[in-house]
Design an enzyme around this catalytic site. Structure first.
Site, PDB file in Angstrom:
ATOM      1  N   ILE A 136       2.094   2.340  -3.405  1.00  0.00           N
ATOM      2  CA  ILE A 136       1.603   2.331  -4.827  1.00  0.00           C
ATOM      3  C   ILE A 136       0.818   3.760  -4.429  1.00  0.00           C
ATOM      4  O   ILE A 136       0.141   3.919  -3.271  1.00  0.00           O
ATOM      5  CB  ILE A 136      -0.059   1.389  -5.067  1.00  0.00           C
ATOM      6  CG1 ILE A 136       0.859   0.246  -4.648  1.00  0.00           C
ATOM      7  CG2 ILE A 136      -0.742   1.971  -6.015  1.00  0.00           C
ATOM      8  CD1 ILE A 136      -0.260  -1.380  -4.971  1.00  0.00           C
ATOM      9  N   ASP A 154      -3.517  23.713 -42.294  1.00  0.00           N
ATOM     10  CA  ASP A 154      -3.914  23.971 -43.447  1.00  0.00           C
ATOM     11  C   ASP A 154      -3.935  25.604 -43.561  1.00  0.00           C
ATOM     12  O   ASP A 154      -3.285  26.239 -42.423  1.00  0.00           O
ATOM     13  CB  ASP A 154      -5.496  23.394 -42.808  1.00  0.00           C
ATOM     14  CG  ASP A 154      -6.174  23.747 -44.959  1.00  0.00           C
ATOM     15  OD1 ASP A 154      -5.058  23.672 -45.296  1.00  0.00           O
ATOM     16  OD2 ASP A 154      -7.000  23.596 -44.613  1.00  0.00           O
ATOM     17  N   GLU A 156       7.615   6.712   3.301  1.00  0.00           N
ATOM     18  CA  GLU A 156       6.877   6.114   4.319  1.00  0.00           C
ATOM     19  C   GLU A 156       7.165   4.336   4.282  1.00  0.00           C
ATOM     20  O   GLU A 156       7.490   3.562   4.868  1.00  0.00           O
ATOM     21  CB  GLU A 156       5.155   5.529   3.125  1.00  0.00           C
ATOM     22  CG  GLU A 156       4.871   6.600   3.480  1.00  0.00           C
ATOM     23  CD  GLU A 156       3.024   6.883   3.141  1.00  0.00           C
ATOM     24  OE1 GLU A 156       3.004   5.616   2.179  1.00  0.00           O
ATOM     25  OE2 GLU A 156       2.371   7.936   2.566  1.00  0.00           O
ATOM     26  N   ASP A 182      -9.669  22.293 -41.783  1.00  0.00           N
ATOM     27  CA  ASP A 182     -11.470  23.141 -40.802  1.00  0.00           C
ATOM     28  C   ASP A 182     -12.312  21.458 -42.254  1.00  0.00           C
ATOM     29  O   ASP A 182     -13.629  22.113 -41.668  1.00  0.00           O
ATOM     30  CB  ASP A 182     -12.135  24.198 -41.031  1.00  0.00           C
ATOM     31  CG  ASP A 182     -10.821  24.458 -42.772  1.00  0.00           C
ATOM     32  OD1 ASP A 182     -10.516  23.558 -43.399  1.00  0.00           O
ATOM     33  OD2 ASP A 182     -10.748  25.792 -42.745  1.00  0.00           O
ATOM     34  N   THR A 229      -4.281  13.472   2.817  1.00  0.00           N
ATOM     35  CA  THR A 229      -3.235  13.828   2.677  1.00  0.00           C
ATOM     36  C   THR A 229      -1.847  14.519   1.701  1.00  0.00           C
ATOM     37  O   THR A 229      -2.790  15.669   0.875  1.00  0.00           O
ATOM     38  CB  THR A 229      -2.646  13.672   3.854  1.00  0.00           C
ATOM     39  OG1 THR A 229      -2.759  13.388   4.864  1.00  0.00           O
ATOM     40  CG2 THR A 229      -1.396  15.179   4.356  1.00  0.00           C
ATOM     41  N   ASP A 230      -1.892  13.949   0.810  1.00  0.00           N
ATOM     42  CA  ASP A 230      -0.953  13.639   0.380  1.00  0.00           C
ATOM     43  C   ASP A 230      -2.098  13.744  -1.678  1.00  0.00           C
ATOM     44  O   ASP A 230      -1.285  14.707  -2.276  1.00  0.00           O
ATOM     45  CB  ASP A 230      -0.358  12.571  -0.589  1.00  0.00           C
ATOM     46  CG  ASP A 230       0.714  12.502   0.454  1.00  0.00           C
ATOM     47  OD1 ASP A 230       1.008  13.272   1.289  1.00  0.00           O
ATOM     48  OD2 ASP A 230       1.444  11.429   0.528  1.00  0.00           O
ATOM     49  N   VAL A 267       1.121  -1.054  -0.407  1.00  0.00           N
ATOM     50  CA  VAL A 267      -0.024  -0.056  -0.114  1.00  0.00           C
ATOM     51  C   VAL A 267       1.279   1.282   0.252  1.00  0.00           C
ATOM     52  O   VAL A 267       0.595   2.161  -0.706  1.00  0.00           O
ATOM     53  CB  VAL A 267      -1.201  -0.078   1.138  1.00  0.00           C
ATOM     54  CG1 VAL A 267      -1.830   1.529   0.617  1.00  0.00           C
ATOM     55  CG2 VAL A 267      -2.229  -1.130   1.144  1.00  0.00           C
TER      56      VAL A 267
END
Length: 908
Positions: free
Chosen positions: A289, A333, A705, A636, A733-734, A286
């Site tokens: 990721i 064009d 982390e 166009d 938070t992040d 976790v």
């Protein structure tokens, strides 16, 4: 009977009318009603086949193709297995949020073929046994004889069997800005589409005269249908951002698995319990990721879409906003993109004098200047006579509709009408109602003459090809005096004509003749011994803002290639007028002769392509993509649709663009302004820069982390952070902080460096080193505060670590606002969303620590006020280090490579 409609491509333009009639088993009186019914059953409806519709479910499921989303779903399944229902719900909420935002922005079915069908019109006039009958355009069959009139759309491809000054606007199909005069004739086999004067084509518009034509092809067998087939066959390709994020997703998935396995093995070697190690492995997975990344990317792009709309770029597909920022080549064009698609009289030559005419488009305002001095055109007899003749020998009408001036009729004739209105003489409106006779324009005469009654005195007014009008003129008007035309004068005038043509002007000659009471019976009588009045130099003017836009493209390392159906001479003149540099011009024949490798090499220097077909455009876009360019194609017309869909970014004109072009595009320019493309690229670059910033920010946080958890494990400590706490950090938070980084304003020099390389990853070695160092710093600080409190109480230690890592990461947000510029340079308050995110995150964390419900949910306990001060003091050096690093980088003179370097079209 054989033909295009039967699946075999016929060269109808090489035949004469009788042979066409014979092959189609029809006659000038048309088909019988019974035969029409039989052929309709045989050949089917005259319509464009529909593409298979994409269902809303398919569009929704497409949002789950990302590898990162797959990893999140896998993590949710593991959480279910472990009984962590809260974790499962949190992960799935973010997955669904991401899918919902993506679906809301991308749920637009591909309607290119529907748009093609709309352009066919509702009805058409055909001859049935010699009688004119209104029929549904879908019921047109090969062999039908169409009745063509000014203002009507052509419902099918057809061979012209009668023409009375018949002209068609084919700019949407061929790119030609000038209406094509139609004639009954046979042509050479190799005649290009734009030169097939004996054919009219589905989807084009009759702008002058009338005529009849026998239908040779219907539905998908028309030129229109072939382009529809090309558009349908082109598959949507993965965008550069999607490719980069998928690569990143694969890397993260591998890292998460490796980290989890290594930690489990290490724990088992320490004789820890398997369930504990499995929980630890899940925590680390976790942590690896970046759960908030897909949602933040999606939301950032969605917000960017709103910003781009304010800059007149309407984004049809979510990822196109970022992709626009990676563009290294714009294939543009000419007509309606670099120019206004409004023919304007810019220069008048009257014998002995050149006069410039100011203003642009159809607005009847502009000065007449000679040798830099403004003159009164009504006081100059030569100009007055010239403008009067141009106004009276004319079918066009200038009208103001919805506060906008528009021309009804041929644009070239409209240019003469507008010029006359700029030097308005009131009595003109009286004279123009008194047309007694007209000798119309056709391909053999190359001129038009009208006879007017001016108070009982008839006048002939003529305009046409310079060599024809000068040949019919026996006199010329110079400084108010009519002089005899001799060979020297005629040669002088023709030299002036050639010099004007070389400047890219479309040149018309104008003459008049006083007839007295006579009313000529034949054109020869009315056009004999004309008085030559001068030349009109007409141009489709460039947009005023294009020059500056091209200069910005040059400084940003973006190559611009003009691709047009117009002539080489016209294309070169327009390119020169807007400052587009090119080593010559490549025509259709040149392109056909070159191999893909040779053409890729030529495109490096030759940036003007003329007489180009839809197939050429597709090939060019493919070649540029193979050479490593990110290609934007502007257009166009109908003929632009396949290349628009093939290009990395298809950009259609919103005002002058056909529905076909708009539906095949990724982006629509609301104001048809080339400068808006540059503004869009600026916004796209800002988006990608910010995506890079918050991606690195999120990953540096995740590394912190990992180090905190892994470090605690190696020191034989309990889990420093619980899985639910990690998830809260990553999502709440992040996520809020990353979204605020996504709103960061563009850096001042963002358009002064070349585009990113197509294969450059989101994270290069330098970025990986940076986020690893920062992540390690955050992780070790977190581990330190955990150890400091661990001996007292495990819940208190986890709360301290949980709050500490959030404080450190919030301080770290300020480092990622820019990789090179200090806060004093970019302004501390220049991004109010950052300030709001920091304040909101702190308030939320206070609630998490002190509100009982949150304490139960996230396993926290109250913290003393002094601990908050300690955490802030520990985190501030992280900000100071980041500011010092940026200062050193700039002092060393690290610069972004200039845009002039070859990089956007590299053949090596």
């Amino acid at each position: 009977m054989a033909g295009d409609h039967g699946g075999q491509k016929e060269s109808w333009h090489t035949l004469d009318a009788a042979a066409v009639m014979e092959k189609l088993a029809t006659s000038p009186q048309g088909l019988t009603a019974d035969e029409r019914r039989r052929r309709l059953a045989e050949y089917g409806k005259n319509e464009i086949k529909e593409e298979k519709k994409v269902s809303p479910l398919v569009v929704f499921l497409r949002q789950f193709r990302s590898i990162l989303i797959g990893i999140l779903i896998a993590a949710a399944l593991v959480s279910v297995f472990l009984g962590e229902i809260v974790d499962t719900i949190a992960i799935m909420l973010i997955v669904i949020l991401n899918a919902a935002v993506g679906f809301a922005n991308e749920w637009q079915a591909e309607k290119a073929i529907d748009a093609l069908k709309k352009m066919l019109g509702l009805s058409a006039t055909v001859l049935v046994n010699g009688s004119q009958v209104e029929v549904d355009s879908k019921d047109i069959v090969p062999g039908d004889v169409l009745v063509l009139e000014m203002g009507k759309k052509v419902p099918a491809d057809a061979y012209v069997i009668h023409s009375a000054t018949l002209q068609a606007d084919e700019s949407a199909l061929t790119g030609e800005s000038v209406p094509v005069e139609k004639a009954v004739c046979s042509l050479e086999e190799e005649t290009p589409l734009s030169g097939k004067r004996n054919m009219v084509f589905m989807g084009t518009t009759i702008v002058n005269g009338r005529g009849r034509a026998v239908v040779t092809a219907t539905g998908m067998n028309t030129e229109f249908g072939e382009i529809a087939g090309l558009t349908e066959s082109i598959k949507d390709e993965e965008t550069p951002l999607s490719r980069r994020l998928n690569v990143l997703g694969r890397q993260i998935s591998i890292i998460s698995v490796l980290v989890a396995v290594l930690i489990v093995v290490a724990g088992l070697l320490q004789n820890r319990e398997l369930q504990e190690m499995f929980m630890t492995a899940v925590s680390l997975a976790v942590a690896v990721i970046p759960e908030g990344l897909p949602a933040v990317v999606t939301l950032t792009l969605a917000i960017g879409i709103r910003h781009m709309y304010n800059k007149k770029c309407l984004i049809r597909h979510l990822s196109a906003s970022e992709t626009l920022g990676t563009v290294s080549i714009i294939c543009t064009d000419k007509t309606g993109t670099l120019t206004k698609n409004e023919m304007t009289l810019k220069e008048i030559y009257t014998p002995g004098h050149f006069t410039d005419v100011g203003g642009a488009g159809y607005e009847p305002e502009g000065d007449f200047t000679r040798d830099g001095q403004v003159i009164d055109p009504t006081a100059d007899e030569g100009i007055r006579a010239f403008l009067r003749a141009g106004l009276f020998c004319n079918h066009a009408v200038l009208e103001e509709m919805d506060e906008e001036w528009k021309i009804l009729g041929m644009p070239t004739e409209g240019a003469l009408v507008v010029a006359a209105h700029k030097a308005w003489i009131p009595e003109y409106t009286l004279d123009i109602q008194n047309i007694k006779k007209e000798f119309s324009f056709d391909s053999s005469r190359k001129r038009m003459t009208t006879i007017l009654d001016a108070g009982g005195n008839n006048h002939a007014y003529s305009k046409g090809a310079p060599e024809v009008i000068s040949g019919l003129s026996s006199f010329y008007l110079k400084d108010g005096e009519i002089l005899p035309m001799d060979d020297a004068a005629r040669n002088e005038f023709l030299e002036v004509y050639e010099s004007m043509a070389k400047k890219g002007l479309r040149v018309l000659a104008v003459a008049e003749k006083e007839l007295g009471n006579e009313l000529p019976e034949t054109a020869e009588e009315g056009e004999k011994d004309l008085v030559f009045l001068g030349f009109a130099g007409i141009i489709d003017p460039p947009r005023e803002e294009v020059k500056e836009a091209l200069r910005t493209c040059d400084s940003a390392g973006i190559g611009v290639i003009m691709i047009t159906g117009d002539s080489a001479l016209t294309a070169k003149a327009v390119a020169d007028s807007v400052g587009l540099e090119s080593d010559g011009v490549l025509g259709a024949a040149d392109i056909d002769e070159l191999s893909d490798e040779e053409l890729a090499d030529r495109l490096w220097k030759t940036r003007i392509l003329a007489r180009v077909t839809a197939e050429h455009k597709l090939r060019i876009v493919g070649i540029l993509s193979e050479a490593g360019a990110v290609v934007a194609m502007t257009g166009d017309g109908i003929n632009d649709a396949p290349a628009l869909k093939k290009a990395d970014v298809g950009i259609a004109m919103g005002i002058k663009g056909t529905d076909v072009a708009k539906e095949a595009s990724d982006i629509i320019l609301v104001d048809d302004n080339f400068d808006s493309i540059v503004e869009g690229i600026h916004e796209g670059r800002r988006e990608y820069d910010n995506i890079q910033k918050f991606t690195r920010y999120l990953l540096s946080s995740n590394i912190g982390e990992i180090i905190a958890i892994a470090g605690g494990l190696l020191m034989n400590l309990p889990l420093v952070l619980l899985p639910i706490q990690i998830l809260w950090i990553n999502l709440v938070t992040d996520g809020v902080a990353a979204l605020a980084i996504g709103a960061e304003p563009a850096e001042s020099d963002i358009m002064k460096h070349r585009p990113r390389e197509i294969d450059r990853p989101v994270l290069d070695r330098k970025a990986m080193l940076m986020i690893t160092v920062i992540g390690a710093w955050i992780g070790l600080l977190t581990l330190f505060v955990f150890i400091r409190s661990y001996e007292a109480d495990i819940d208190e230690a986890r709360t301290m670590a949980f709050t500490g890592i959030i404080i450190f990461e919030l301080i770290n947000v300020l480092n990622f606002r820019s990789f090179r510029w200090n806060l004093t340079n970019i302004g501390i308050l220049s991004n109010p969303f950052i300030v709001a995110a920091l304040v909101a995150s702190v308030i939320i964390q206070v609630a998490v620590i002190y509100i009982p419900w949150f304490q139960v949910f996230l396993s926290t306990v109250p913290m003393p006020a002094m601990d908050w001060i300690i955490l802030a003091a520990l985190g501030l050096p992280l900000l100071f280090a980041g500011e010092l690093y940026k200062y050193i980088v700039r002092k060393k003179g690290e610069k972004i490579k200039p845009g002039r370097e070859r990089g956007y079209l590299s053949s090596s």
